[in-house]
Design an enzyme around this catalytic site. Structure first.
Site, mmCIF file in Angstrom:
data_model
loop_
_atom_site.group_PDB
_atom_site.id
_atom_site.type_symbol
_atom_site.label_atom_id
_atom_site.label_comp_id
_atom_site.label_asym_id
_atom_site.label_seq_id
_atom_site.Cartn_x
_atom_site.Cartn_y
_atom_site.Cartn_z
ATOM 1 N N HIS A 92 0.858 -1.182 0.000
ATOM 2 C CA HIS A 92 0.000 0.000 0.000
ATOM 3 C C HIS A 92 0.890 1.227 0.000
ATOM 4 O O HIS A 92 1.963 1.231 0.626
ATOM 5 C CB HIS A 92 -0.897 0.046 1.239
ATOM 6 C CG HIS A 92 -1.943 -1.024 1.264
ATOM 7 N ND1 HIS A 92 -2.740 -1.325 0.188
ATOM 8 C CD2 HIS A 92 -2.332 -1.869 2.261
ATOM 9 C CE1 HIS A 92 -3.566 -2.309 0.502
ATOM 10 N NE2 HIS A 92 -3.347 -2.655 1.751
ATOM 11 N N GLY A 174 -10.749 -4.889 2.167
ATOM 12 C CA GLY A 174 -11.453 -4.602 0.924
ATOM 13 C C GLY A 174 -10.589 -4.672 -0.306
ATOM 14 O O GLY A 174 -10.050 -5.724 -0.642
ATOM 15 N N CYS A 192 0.934 -10.858 -3.617
ATOM 16 C CA CYS A 192 -0.096 -11.890 -3.443
ATOM 17 C C CYS A 192 0.432 -13.285 -3.728
ATOM 18 O O CYS A 192 -0.337 -14.199 -4.038
ATOM 19 C CB CYS A 192 -1.323 -11.591 -4.309
ATOM 20 S SG CYS A 192 -2.104 -10.020 -3.884
#
Length: 236
Positions: A92, A174, A192
């Site tokens: 992020h 989210g 991921c």
């Protein structure tokens, strides 16, 4: 952001039962998670409306419940946080639109897979509004784009990540949509846990938009999926 800056379709979302919260300044990750969990608890207790919180974080890495240590390639590059969301490592940072989605699935559909599918559909429809064809991929979490713009039809890059948690049928965490982040920051992880594919952003794809335009697209598409008649509409 005022309603006057939004299209009529996007503005209609503000008139739904879902509250939209927007933070202009980057939000500290631990403080953001604490606030998100507080809001989710209030929704479960019937003390708050369902909420979507749009924000950005300072540069950081987070590891989900399936994170593997070997996928954290540069552990000293940015702060690293363990988090209760599903998934593995992600990044992020500034230029990435994070949306923390707190919905009460008891009022909608008590099906986590259906909820994740709805988040994917939300992103695909929002990207379509911005002129980008986003796609699902079996076995790969997130939303992907084919890099035909670079003459590489077999190459696929990830433009948005999804990581959720559900407690007492209230969702939190989210999505994260790459608008204009520093893509080199993803080099510190295997995003991921998926090697062999790249990461992209709207600006990298040639879509020169700002956060306001992205937020308009997200809000308009949200109502199509989660509003009246949508696949995850409130069922009362």
């Amino acid at each position: 952001m005022s309603l006057a800056t939004l299209s009529d379709q996007a503005a209609s979302v503000f008139q739904s039962n879902v509250d939209w919260r927007h933070s202009d300044a980057p939000i500290d990750y631990e403080a953001g998670v604490a606030e998100m969990e507080r809001m989710a608890g209030a929704i479960n207790a019937g003390e708050a409306s369902e909420t979507v919180w749009l924000l950005e974080h300072p540069p950081l890495y987070t590891g989900g419940t399936r994170a593997v240590g070997a996928d954290l390639l540069q552990p000293d590059r940015f702060p690293v946080y363990s988090t209760g969301r599903g998934g593995e490592y992600t990044y992020h940072g500034p230029g990435q639109r994070v949306a923390y989605v707190m919905l009460d699935l008891k009022r909608r559909r008590q099906d986590v897979r259906a909820y994740v599918h709805a988040l994917e559909e939300w992103l695909i429809r929002a990207l379509d509004r911005l002129g980008v064809e986003g796609e699902r991929r079996q076995g790969r979490v997130g939303i992907w784009v084919r890099r035909t713009d670079r003459g590489e039809p077999l190459r696929e890059d990830k433009v948005a990540a999804i990581g959720v948690r559900v407690r007492r049928w209230v969702t939190f965490h989210g999505i994260a949509l790459n608008v204009e982040p520093d893509l080199s920051h993803f080099d510190g992880i295997v995003p991921c846990g998926i090697a062999g594919h790249g990461v992209t952003s709207l600006v990298d794809l040639g879509v020169l938009v700002g956060m306001t335009e992205v937020d308009e697209a997200l809000k308009g598409a949200f109502d199509e999926v989660f509003g009246a008649g949508g696949e995850m509409a409130i069922r009362e």
